[in-house]
Design a protein around this motif. Structure first.
Motif, PDB file in Angstrom:
ATOM      1  N   TRP A 291       0.926  71.418  20.184  1.00  0.00           N
ATOM      2  CA  TRP A 291      -0.315  72.264  20.734  1.00  0.00           C
ATOM      3  C   TRP A 291      -1.028  70.517  20.212  1.00  0.00           C
TER       4      TRP A 291
ATOM      5  N   LEU B 242      -3.550  67.818  23.223  1.00  0.00           N
ATOM      6  CA  LEU B 242      -4.817  68.250  23.162  1.00  0.00           C
ATOM      7  C   LEU B 242      -5.250  66.658  22.539  1.00  0.00           C
TER       8      LEU B 242
ATOM      9  N   ALA C  86      -3.420  68.379  30.365  1.00  0.00           N
ATOM     10  CA  ALA C  86      -2.780  68.522  28.468  1.00  0.00           C
ATOM     11  C   ALA C  86      -4.044  69.366  28.298  1.00  0.00           C
ATOM     12  N   ALA C  87      -5.658  69.324  27.780  1.00  0.00           N
ATOM     13  CA  ALA C  87      -5.997  69.330  26.611  1.00  0.00           C
ATOM     14  C   ALA C  87      -6.754  71.195  27.739  1.00  0.00           C
TER      15      ALA C  87
ATOM     16  N   PHE D 156      -5.589  72.916  29.116  1.00  0.00           N
ATOM     17  CA  PHE D 156      -3.941  73.700  28.691  1.00  0.00           C
ATOM     18  C   PHE D 156      -4.037  73.956  27.418  1.00  0.00           C
ATOM     19  N   ALA D 157      -4.350  73.288  26.870  1.00  0.00           N
ATOM     20  CA  ALA D 157      -4.006  73.960  25.332  1.00  0.00           C
ATOM     21  C   ALA D 157      -5.007  74.695  24.356  1.00  0.00           C
ATOM     22  N   ILE D 158      -6.279  74.481  25.182  1.00  0.00           N
ATOM     23  CA  ILE D 158      -7.048  75.074  25.132  1.00  0.00           C
ATOM     24  C   ILE D 158      -7.328  76.882  25.550  1.00  0.00           C
TER      25      ILE D 158
ATOM     26  N   ARG E 254      -4.531  78.222  26.696  1.00  0.00           N
ATOM     27  CA  ARG E 254      -2.848  78.872  26.671  1.00  0.00           C
ATOM     28  C   ARG E 254      -2.366  79.362  25.041  1.00  0.00           C
ATOM     29  N   HIS E 255      -4.014  78.571  23.197  1.00  0.00           N
ATOM     30  CA  HIS E 255      -3.289  78.545  22.812  1.00  0.00           C
ATOM     31  C   HIS E 255      -4.227  79.297  21.561  1.00  0.00           C
TER      32      HIS E 255
ATOM     33  N   ILE F 295     -13.689  72.126  20.112  1.00  0.00           N
ATOM     34  CA  ILE F 295     -13.225  71.950  21.158  1.00  0.00           C
ATOM     35  C   ILE F 295     -13.550  71.818  22.681  1.00  0.00           C
TER      36      ILE F 295
ATOM     37  N   PRO G 188       9.705  76.482  27.910  1.00  0.00           N
ATOM     38  CA  PRO G 188       8.278  76.552  28.267  1.00  0.00           C
ATOM     39  C   PRO G 188       8.045  75.048  29.512  1.00  0.00           C
TER      40      PRO G 188
END
Ligand SMILES: Nc1ncnc2c1ncn2[C@@H]1O[C@H](COP(=O)(O)OP(=O)(O)OP(=O)(O)O)[C@@H](O)[C@H]1O
Ligand SMILES: [Mg+2]
Lengths: 293, 362, 266
Positions: free
Chosen positions: A15, A19, C88-89, C91-93, C95-96, C104, C177
């Motif tokens: 993850w 980011l 990418a960012a 998705f991370a924000i 989904r996680h 962030i 994934p």
């Protein structure tokens, strides 16, 4: 147990890796540059080359000069007038857009979005043509008999305000639309059927519910309008100066980066100061009572 | 006799444990959603999680599927501890409440999706997809997109998609809740026979007691994240272990009282019933069909009750009775035109064998 | 009775304001396009005659034409980069669930609040130090910074709307994934990705306030070239150039609108 912690560690790394590119880009190429500007503003001389040490010389120079102060005051005044103008003109448009059925909204949305995305210079150039001596506005005014001969409509404060308002109208229209779409139309109808007329409904229901979102949009406009420099440069002429243009000159024409940096920081501080004040004084108390974000 | 014994032996061999939940717990911050859940599911069994809304059924199901990781406790599938195994390596099929069909793929592609992921050959894939679609009677819709299907058809696609991979366990989260009542009953029967034919081990979530009673081999009645009682539908209905189970599954009358030394239960206002069990405070659970007209139960002392309300329940008439200080519900039949009216008296008898005693309210 | 009149007057005023606003919004663009076809030498409205001579002049002018190529290249590259980083960012924000997510998210949107003069000056100095001063790469970096917030915001919004059951269903069907991302998440996010990409492209293509600092040397983008030219003189050549910019912008927005509807463009 060990393998499972290793697995969760690996996932966490994954993850972070996602980011990282965006985060690093912004840290290295936005945060650090902002820090650099702050640092430069404390250089004593009029150049960054070989400069060192800390001094308040640039800030003293700014605040000791009535001309600079009046430009700063004028800039804030422009920004406030632009905000007000955007609100008055943009609210009805955003509101009616929100209450339009989606099929009818399409073309109108395009008319809002295209000017928003169109290059600023092109928009301003359009205004130069529109307001020029042989432009549409002059011709219409002469034809109507309001003017006897074409006048210079450009290079004054009014022109700057008009162009800035047009530039930022799409922002406020979209903010209002988004906020109003979240207000349940039934709430309004309920209020109307309770024999409150349209004006009262508006004051009692729509305004309190939409204020926080709209203020957020307005504060963004304030920050952007206060730092504008292309518009005042092209349609303002020498009489309508704004801080943005001043900074631009200091950096690109005079090459006095330390002084430019100090002014840029003052601008940033004014913008953030206003936003913080708005947030604590109006938005926070309102949202607390209303449970609307 | 011998045949029966052999059957029992055979099924006993078959029936090894497939899924084990051991002291499963899930917290969201300070909120404990599932405090301590344990259960074993055997091969080919259809187990139903039944409980009121918000009691943690979906959470438990999702922990088994691998979408939510438990705070503590373990999950075993075929003896392997899968607590930390990601969802895509668990071999668990799932049908969601909203079916979650992939909207950008045709029905056939939806069913084929999992087969591609396990690297099955194209030929084999095609025949498996055909086979699955035939089983759910959807061959003719193979090239349609999900949005072009009815709710019932979508559900069958979701089922076919999950079963195509022949998972070790099939999970169903309220698969009928988006359908209208009639379709629901029909699809329930279809689903039942399909799962039976495939001998699929199934965990099924519902808050509908009828669904649980008709479908399940075993029912797990859940309350606030814990299994309150586990048993066959008959056990759950006829012998509820707690007041919660008694009230949640089916209708019943609850009488507070004492179990006395002589094997007798006595309510505070003097109603007596034969009883066994621990001496002390208890609650009697009486199902409406076990309250009978006095002449239907000759050996049992009759009592006179007053009718408070009466209403039709299909073939039966449901009476709300007052007997001394207690309220009773009674389901019974009357000849046409002889239905008693509120305010009238009726002689009743309570079937003593069918009365259950559960711990009293604290 | 009285309130009825007030009511109607308000409705009338509202209508007037709306017409005025829409007119103001589109008039500058329309006038520019109209005057670009003039056959005369001066900017006047209504234009005199009809010709394509100013478009021809644009085609001949290496000054403007090189800038156009540069601007297109720059916009395309910064769109690709900010889509990659932003996806990418986002998705991370989305989904996680980690602590500090909101922080962030806010940080990702913050370039919108930094005045271009601040960002411009800071980047100029930084790039002097790391040797990227007045280079294409330096310009590209600046554009990624300003387009990133739009991409993150648009993609975050469409990821929130994407039913997570779909991704979980795929996972329970043995999709790793990466496979879920390739076969489910990305295909279903195509409309959002296109909107984000178009918005990034147009933002970069039209940017002047940052490019004016970062491209002062050799890398002059089309908007900066127009700015420099208009500071000297206003003639129909700029109208032709501007019309080209308008057409590019309009086309991009129309494409996004066709594919994903007007609501998703911003
Ligand atoms: N992500 C979460 N964060 C915090 N609380 C949650 C979360 N997910 C579920 N809960 C809470 O956990 C409890 C159990 O939820 P769950 O979805 O398992 O209920 P359920 O038994 O499936 O109910 P229903 O029959 O309504 O579907 C609920 O009270 C819910 O509010
Ligand atoms: Mg549920």
């Amino acid at each position: 147990m060990n393998s499972s912690t290793a697995e969760s560690e690996r996932r966490k790394t994954c993850w972070l890796l996602l980011l990282a590119p965006a985060l690093l880009t912004l840290i290295v190429f936005m945060l650090i540059p902002a820090g650099i500007v702050l640092r430069i503003s404390f250089y004593p001389g009029s150049t960054t080359i070989g400069a060192e040490g800390y001094s308040l010389a640039q800030y003293v120079k700014f605040f000791w000069n009535p001309l600079h102060l009046s430009v700063l005051g004028e800039t804030v005044a422009y920004a406030l007038i632009v905000c007000l103008g955007c609100l008055v003109l943009g609210f009805p448009v955003g509101y009616s857009l929100a209450r339009h059925p989606p099929a009818k909204r399409r073309v109108r949305m395009l008319m809002v979005i295209v000017p928003l995305t169109l290059s600023l210079v092109v928009v301003v150039f359009g205004w130069l043509v529109l307001l020029g001596r042989q432009g549409l506005i002059n011709n219409v005014l002469v034809w109507l008999g309001i003017l006897s001969s074409p006048q210079q409509l450009l290079f004054n404060r009014t022109a700057v305000v008009i162009v800035l308002i047009q530039q930022f109208l799409p922002f406020i229209i979209l903010s209002v639309m988004n906020v109003v779409m979240q207000i349940d139309p039934f709430l309004e109808q309920a209020s109307t059927s309770l024999r409150a007329n349209r004006v009262r409904t508006f004051i009692k229901v729509v305004i309190p519910l939409s204020t926080p979102g709209i203020l957020a949009g307005l504060s963004l406009i304030f920050v952007m309008a206060a730092s504008a420099f292309v518009t005042p440069r092209l349609v303002g002429g020498p009489r309508a100066q704004m801080v943005g243009g001043f900074i631009y000159d200091q950096i690109l024409t005079t090459s006095n980066w330390p002084f430019g940096a100090a002014m840029a920081f003052i601008l940033l501080a004014v913008g953030f100061g206003l936003m913080a004040a708005l947030n604590t004084a109006i938005i926070r108390p309102l949202t607390r009572g209303l449970h609307v974000q | 006799m011998q045949i029966l014994a052999q059957d029992a032996l055979a099924s006993g061999l078959q029936r090894e444990t497939i899924v084990v939940f051991r002291n499963l717990r899930k917290d969201y911050g300070a909120l404990t959603v599932v405090p301590d859940f344990s259960l074993e599911i055997r091969r080919g069994e259809l187990v139903c999680l039944l409980g009121p809304s918000g009691c943690g059924k979906t959470t438990t199901l999702r922990m088994l599927a691998g979408f939510i990781s438990p705070t503590s406790g373990e999950i075993l599938i075929e003896g392997q501890n899968v607590t930390r195994v990601p969802a895509y390596r668990r071999d668990v099929g799932i049908v969601f409440q909203n079916y979650a069909l992939f909207p950008h793929m045709t029905v056939a592609k939806n069913v084929e999706y999992g087969l591609v992921n396990i690297g099955m050959k194209r030929q084999e894939r095609a025949s498996r997809v055909q086979d699955m679609l035939r089983r759910v009677e959807l061959q003719h819709l193979a090239e349609r997109y999900p949005r072009e299907l009815s709710g019932g058809q979508q559900q069958r696609v979701a089922l076919a998609r999950a079963l195509a991979l022949q998972p070790k366990v099939l999970l169903l989260d309220e698969p009928f809740s988006n359908l209208d009542a009639q379709l629901r009953v029909r699809l329930r029967d279809d689903l039942h026979s399909l799962i039976r034919n495939l001998k699929m081990t199934t965990l099924f979530v519902t808050h509908d007691q009828d669904e649980a009673l008709t479908l399940a081999d075993r029912i797990v009645v859940m309350n606030k994240g814990a299994a309150e009682q586990v048993g066959s539908p008959e056990e759950i209905y006829d012998a509820p272990a707690t007041r919660f189970v008694a009230e949640f599954v089916g209708q019943c009358s609850l009488l507070e009282g004492q179990i006395l030394d002589g094997g007798e239960f006595r309510t505070d206002d003097g109603l007596k019933l034969p009883a066994f069990g621990q001496v002390g405070k208890a609650t009697a659970v009486i199902r409406p069909e076990n309250v009978k007209k006095a002449r239907e139960m000759p050996g049992v002392p009759a009592r006179r009750a007053r009718i408070e309300t009466s209403g039709y329940h299909g073939a039966l008439t449901r009476l709300q009775l007052r007997l001394g200080g207690s309220k009773l519900i009674m389901d019974t039949q009357f000849p046409v035109g002889q239905k008693p009216k509120p305010g009238e008296q009726i002689d009743i008898a309570i079937d003593p064998v069918a009365v259950r005693f559960v711990p009293p309210v604290q | 009775m009285f309130s009825d009149i007030v009511d109607r007057m308000l409705a009338g005023v509202g209508k007037l304001v709306r017409v005025l606003v829409y007119l103001t919004l589109i008039l500058p663009g329309v006038i520019v396009v109209a005057t670009s076809f003039t056959s005369g030498n001066a900017m006047r409205f209504p234009p005199t005659g009809f010709s394509l001579r100013w478009y021809y002049a644009f085609w001949e002018s290496s000054l403007f034409f090189d800038s156009l190529t540069l601007s297109l290249k720059l916009a395309a590259l910064s769109t690709v980069l900010s889509l990659l980083f932003g996806f990418a960012a986002a998705f991370a924000i989305e989904r996680h669930k980690f602590s500090g997510r909101e922080l962030i998210r806010g940080f990702m949107l913050s370039p919108l609040l930094i005045p271009a003069v601040v960002l411009g000056l800071g980047l100029m100095q930084l790039q002097v130090w790391i040797g990227l001063s007045q280079t294409f790469v330096g310009l590209l970096i600046g554009h990624v910074v300003v387009t990133l917030p739009y991409v993150v915001r648009t993609l975050s919004a469409s990821m929130v709307l994407l039913d997570q059951n779909l991704e979980q269903a795929a996972m329970s069907l043995r999709a790793k994934p990466a496979t879920v991302l390739r076969t489910i998440t990305i295909p279903l996010l195509v409309p959002g990705i296109i909107s984000a990409g178009v918005f990034a492209f147009v933002t970069s293509f039209g940017n002047v306030s940052l490019s004016v600092f970062l491209g002062a040397g050799g890398n002059v983008t089309l908007p900066v070239q127009v700015l420099a030219y208009v500071e000297q003189t206003v003639d129909p050549l700029v109208a032709a150039v501007s019309s080209v910019v308008i057409v590019f912008t309009l086309l991009a927005i129309l494409i996004a609108d066709r594919i994903s509807g007007p609501r998703t463009v911003i």
